[in-house]
Design an enzyme around this catalytic site. Structure first.
Site: not given
Lengths: 363, 363
Positions: B101, B175, B199
């Site tokens: 990511w 993030d 999530k």
């Protein structure tokens, strides 16, 4: 008990059958043991949901094979930037300014390209449309942008302009947010069409883009990957995690539209609904709609009480009768009845009856 | 009947209570006569829903008053562009590359600014983290970006780096998509944090951004209005139509989190769940987790079968036991158990029992 009739301009009324279906399978979609919200977007269950949604929508809107159908995020306002980032090449672009939405689109596009106005009806209070034959088109614009139904001003193109017939080879970009799926689209005249889902297609947070394949190669280097049409198309709208639940609900709406007889049947109903409402307004002494009859929207019917001191009483009485969200957009005031696909004829009949009764009482 | 346990990395398992609540009020929210999907985002009903969601989330995450809390669209991948469009000023930015990511984030940011790598653990297969004291920070970067939990690689920061203590005045961008709301956040170390909701917070299609107010004035002129933090903040996340239903569902999750005892209680449970699972893996001869124990994720537990020819049998047997979506990310293979807030301890116990039984049968 009947649910109230909801005239919201968007997010807007949903078909009751769709909501009931979604509620019934919230915890377990088709025996999968998962609700749709809980599914990986890469799994076979959601893959099936997304594919059916695309196939059904393509069939409903009769989208030709050389157009890509993309499910994106950000709504019409984001597309106001995303379209020029993808299509303008930084060159000159022509805008037809016919109301609040095309005006906003033109302002945002100016961040990325030279914006020229081919027509602007602001002087009329956005109550009319200019005949395309009178548009002042540039020499070879990167594209020509119109908003084919102005949600706030209640102005609608009754047919899409034929740019080729006007001697213009540029692709036509159409913001069809607020009347998509309410009438057929002549795709031979379209380069790209986009729309937020929250009027006629499904929940807010889902954006539909239909784009001709030959236009996928024009993105500026500064276009974010997640909003690059080519990248989104190559990844079947799953470059980033898509708004899965919104796509699922839209898919249920598409199946509902098919059960209703498809877009031709919806158009016939929408014509009947709009005629009933405009006639009631035109025949009254209390209500007025200011839009030129040749370009009145079948979806968004703004109207005013000639005595605006009655506005609050009108809205309160409407709510008592189960007629919700009739207040006009803050920028134009008055009232607005949005009568999208999911608003049945009975809802318009109930509104017309209320218009008559309220006028009899206060007129 | 019990629902299966869903180990999807996102979109992921939702609290059953939340889904039941949403199903029950799908056609009529609190007697309003409208489902939440049908409400104007400007109306008082949705206004209440959005405001409660913000207040509850601010309380849960203990967000200080000088941070704005924004509900946006596009997910983490879109933020990879939106953050540099808003914060980089086109200057140099430092990235700590600790997994798939942060790597993607760095690649996307390079469209808008000069990207420098302060650390990169790819050589280790992204199985460890570099001590911040050893980061190679630039002289005055516009910001420093980390991904505090790498969903694919299963690497998590156990505390946020203190940039000031390292002599760096730049804001830290975090993030936190895949572990937000699973543990407290030390906001004194943060300039901006962002995360997709799918999530730990709610449905896909909603993005949370928490940004320090003094950082709102840095957007590049090419930043689309709909993604300009200042514009979004000034309009209380309603500059464009927000993903209303996703915000509503997230709001129900926030109320569920409060009923569970808030973030401290969730953290205690998440520690217990993760310890149970890692111990089971570490004690076995069949399974292995390759991540340095000091930075193993409490949320995403990737693991491999030492005999990979058993992978299909493992997944089929898991599904038979009601243990769903355990397949690892395609880029790294193997298995992955995502054990977010909504996955109860009983789910991890059931997985551990299956690990043991499968090993006894095939080990």
């Amino acid at each position: 008990m009947n649910r109230p009739y909801n005239f919201s301009a968007g997010p807007a009324a949903m078909p009751e059958e769709v909501l009931a279906e979604a509620a019934a399978e919230m915890l377990d979609w088709h025996g999968s043991g998962m609700g749709v919200m809980e599914m990986s977007h890469r799994g076979k269950e959601f893959g099936q949901i997304a594919q059916e949604a695309e196939v059904d929508l393509r069939e409903l809107l009769a989208v030709p094979a050389h157009f890509k159908l993309l499910f994106m995020q950000g709504g019409g306002l984001a597309e106001n930037a995303i379209v020029p980032l993808n299509l303008s090449r930084g060159e000159a672009v022509d805008f037809v300014v016919s109301g609040s939405w095309s005006q906003k689109s033109a302002q945002e596009a100016a961040r990325y390209c030279t914006v020229r106005e081919a027509a602007n009806t602001q002087a009329s209070g956005f109550t009319t449309l200019v005949d395309p034959a009178s548009w002042q088109l540039s020499n070879k614009p990167a594209y020509v942008h119109i908003c084919s139904n102005e949600t706030i001003n209640g102005v609608e193109y009754q047919s899409l302009p034929d740019l080729k017939a006007l001697g213009c080879e540029a692709p036509l970009v159409v913001d069809f947010s607020s009347h998509v799926a309410s009438r057929p689209v002549d795709w031979s005249r379209v380069g790209l069409a986009f729309g937020g889902a929250q009027k006629n297609l499904g929940p807010a947070g889902l954006t539909l883009v239909v784009v001709r394949e030959d236009l996928l190669d024009r993105a500026l280097p500064i276009c974010p990957s997640a909003f690059c049409y080519k990248t989104v198309a190559e990844n079947n709208s799953m470059f980033n995690t898509p708004p899965t639940y919104a796509i699922y609900i839209a898919g249920l709406v598409f199946k509902w539209l098919k059960r209703q007889g498809g877009i031709a049947a919806m158009e016939a109903r929408n014509i009947a609904k709009a005629e009933l409402l405009y006639q009631a307004i035109d025949r009254s002494s209390l209500y007025t709609n200011r839009v030129d009859p040749s370009c009145r929207s079948r979806m968004n019917v703004p109207f005013y009480l000639r005595d605006e001191s009655l506005n609050e009483a009108f809205l309160a009485g409407a709510k008592e009768r189960g007629l919700l969200q009739l207040k006009g957009h803050k920028s134009v005031g008055g009232m607005r009845a949005s009568i999208y696909n999911a608003l049945p004829l009975e809802g318009v009949q109930a509104l017309v009856a209320y218009l008559r009764d309220f006028e009899a009482q206060h007129g």
